[in-house]
Design an enzyme around this catalytic site. Structure first.
Site, PDB file in Angstrom:
ATOM      1  N   TYR A  96      18.325  43.328  40.748  1.00 65.14           N
ATOM      2  CA  TYR A  96      19.319  42.472  41.380  1.00 65.14           C
ATOM      3  C   TYR A  96      19.637  42.963  42.779  1.00 65.14           C
ATOM      4  O   TYR A  96      19.299  44.086  43.161  1.00 65.14           O
ATOM      5  CB  TYR A  96      20.595  42.410  40.538  1.00 65.14           C
ATOM      6  CG  TYR A  96      21.504  43.614  40.643  1.00 65.14           C
ATOM      7  CD1 TYR A  96      22.659  43.569  41.427  1.00 65.14           C
ATOM      8  CD2 TYR A  96      21.212  44.796  39.967  1.00 65.14           C
ATOM      9  CE1 TYR A  96      23.497  44.659  41.530  1.00 65.14           C
ATOM     10  CE2 TYR A  96      22.049  45.900  40.071  1.00 65.14           C
ATOM     11  CZ  TYR A  96      23.189  45.825  40.851  1.00 65.14           C
ATOM     12  OH  TYR A  96      24.017  46.919  40.963  1.00 65.14           O
ATOM     13  N   ARG A 112      14.520  45.305  49.903  1.00 62.37           N
ATOM     14  CA  ARG A 112      14.725  46.186  48.759  1.00 62.37           C
ATOM     15  C   ARG A 112      14.429  45.468  47.453  1.00 62.37           C
ATOM     16  O   ARG A 112      13.895  46.057  46.508  1.00 62.37           O
ATOM     17  CB  ARG A 112      16.147  46.755  48.749  1.00 62.37           C
ATOM     18  CG  ARG A 112      16.350  47.807  47.652  1.00 62.37           C
ATOM     19  CD  ARG A 112      17.689  48.496  47.771  1.00 62.37           C
ATOM     20  NE  ARG A 112      18.799  47.557  47.652  1.00 62.37           N
ATOM     21  CZ  ARG A 112      20.077  47.904  47.791  1.00 62.37           C
ATOM     22  NH1 ARG A 112      20.402  49.161  48.059  1.00 62.37           N
ATOM     23  NH2 ARG A 112      21.038  47.008  47.673  1.00 62.37           N
ATOM     24  N   ARG A 124      10.872  38.456  21.101  1.00 62.09           N
ATOM     25  CA  ARG A 124      11.178  39.820  21.527  1.00 62.09           C
ATOM     26  C   ARG A 124       9.966  40.719  21.308  1.00 62.09           C
ATOM     27  O   ARG A 124       9.376  40.740  20.225  1.00 62.09           O
ATOM     28  CB  ARG A 124      12.376  40.360  20.741  1.00 62.09           C
ATOM     29  CG  ARG A 124      12.841  41.751  21.159  1.00 62.09           C
ATOM     30  CD  ARG A 124      14.040  42.180  20.319  1.00 62.09           C
ATOM     31  NE  ARG A 124      14.556  43.475  20.743  1.00 62.09           N
ATOM     32  CZ  ARG A 124      14.074  44.656  20.353  1.00 62.09           C
ATOM     33  NH1 ARG A 124      13.039  44.689  19.517  1.00 62.09           N
ATOM     34  NH2 ARG A 124      14.604  45.791  20.786  1.00 62.09           N
ATOM     35  N   LYS A 158      16.827  49.108  41.897  1.00 62.65           N
ATOM     36  CA  LYS A 158      18.123  48.459  41.660  1.00 62.65           C
ATOM     37  C   LYS A 158      18.022  47.532  40.453  1.00 62.65           C
ATOM     38  O   LYS A 158      17.912  46.309  40.570  1.00 62.65           O
ATOM     39  CB  LYS A 158      18.597  47.700  42.902  1.00 62.65           C
ATOM     40  CG  LYS A 158      20.081  47.353  42.885  1.00 62.65           C
ATOM     41  CD  LYS A 158      20.530  46.813  44.230  1.00 62.65           C
ATOM     42  CE  LYS A 158      21.994  46.406  44.225  1.00 62.65           C
ATOM     43  NZ  LYS A 158      22.899  47.560  44.092  1.00 62.65           N
TER      44      LYS A 158
END
Length: 287
Positions: A33, A52, A101, A151
């Site tokens: 994010y 970034r 999953r 991040k």
């Protein structure tokens, strides 16, 4: 009034935006994010945040979303339609939803990233009283994963750190690893001795802050010296000044650590001047 958000190519009312329960951002924290500040309706340091983001995606081998080259336009549109004067734009990119999953990454040829953006209105973002009065912090052990330079949305321990600070009646916490400060729960950490700024060197131990890079550049232009090295809580308490930087806090003076006052117990002149310079220069370059 409902916000307009962006989800996978569509602008939608926030209560109509849906993400699959099988999205890997939800199941695995498999997502990155960025948060970009908005001042006066313009984006601060947008190019740095986009660069970034690209690095974070590459480090995790997440496919760059189709909307990547349109992110500036998307940010601007969300700021416009939501009437944001001062605030934040949050952007999250996940590896997507494979429909079930599994620990193994899905095939990027068939599973596209999920892209989410939304705004947060924060009137007076640049004039918060904490910038005038300074903030108080505590120190806590750094128990995060080893790749803090990426991040990611793995923010559980920083969130726990924020709660530790809240329970202690202070604003935030600095994390400590092997006796040295790494960074704050959502910011980079600094001390000042004389005319020298001391901050931990870039590595996998800390986030490579966009605001950090700009502030250090402005500090050098103002004839301040920079030492990128480890420092301890004890050294910080004995420093002349301390401060943190982040996209939403800009430059924020720290006046107390673990109950010990730093300097005179009020925001230092150098930190306050760096805040002024950062805001002035960033607003000039805002998009």
């Amino acid at each position: 009034m409902s916000r307009t958000v962006y989800l996978n190519g569509e602008y939608l009312p926030e209560d109509e935006a849906k993400v699959s329960i099988f999205d890997r951002g939800f199941l695995m924290a498999d997502a990155v994010y960025e948060v970009t500040s908005v001042l006066g309706g313009k984006l601060i340091d947008f190019a740095g945040h986009q660069q970034r983001l690209e690095r974070s995606l590459n480090e995790l081998d997440i496919q760059k979303p189709d909307a990547f080259d349109d992110l500036l336009e998307i940010h601007r549109e969300l700021v416009r339609v939501n009437g944001i004067e001062d605030g934040l734009v949050y952007l999250q990119v996940t590896r997507g939803s494979p429909g079930d999953r599994d620990f193994v990454f899905p095939d990027p040829a068939t599973v596209k990233p999920t892209v989410v953006l939304f705004t947060q209105s924060m009137p007076g973002l640049a004039t918060r009283p904490e910038a005038r009065d300074g903030i108080k912090i505590i120190s806590i052990e750094d128990q995060r994963w080893a790749r803090r330079d990426i991040k990611t949305v793995q923010l559980l321990y920083p969130s726990m750190g924020k709660m530790m600070a809240k329970k202690a009646g202070v604003h935030d916490a600095w994390m400590v690893q092997d006796g040295a400060v790494t960074e704050g729960t959502s910011n980079n950490a600094y001390i000042i001795r004389g005319n020298t700024i001391i901050t931990r060197a870039l590595s996998q131990d800390i986030l490579h802050g966009i605001t950090r890079a700009a502030v250090l550049r402005f500090a050098q232009e103002a004839q301040m010296l920079i030492e990128e090295r480890d420092f301890t809580i004890e050294e910080a308490i004995g420093a002349d000044e301390a401060f943190v930087t982040s996209a939403s806090a800009f430059v924020m003076p720290v006046i107390e650590i673990d109950g010990s006052v730093i300097g005179d117990g009020v925001p230092g002149g150098r930190a306050l001047r760096l805040r002024e310079i950062y805001l002035e220069e960033s607003l000039k370059a805002a998009v």
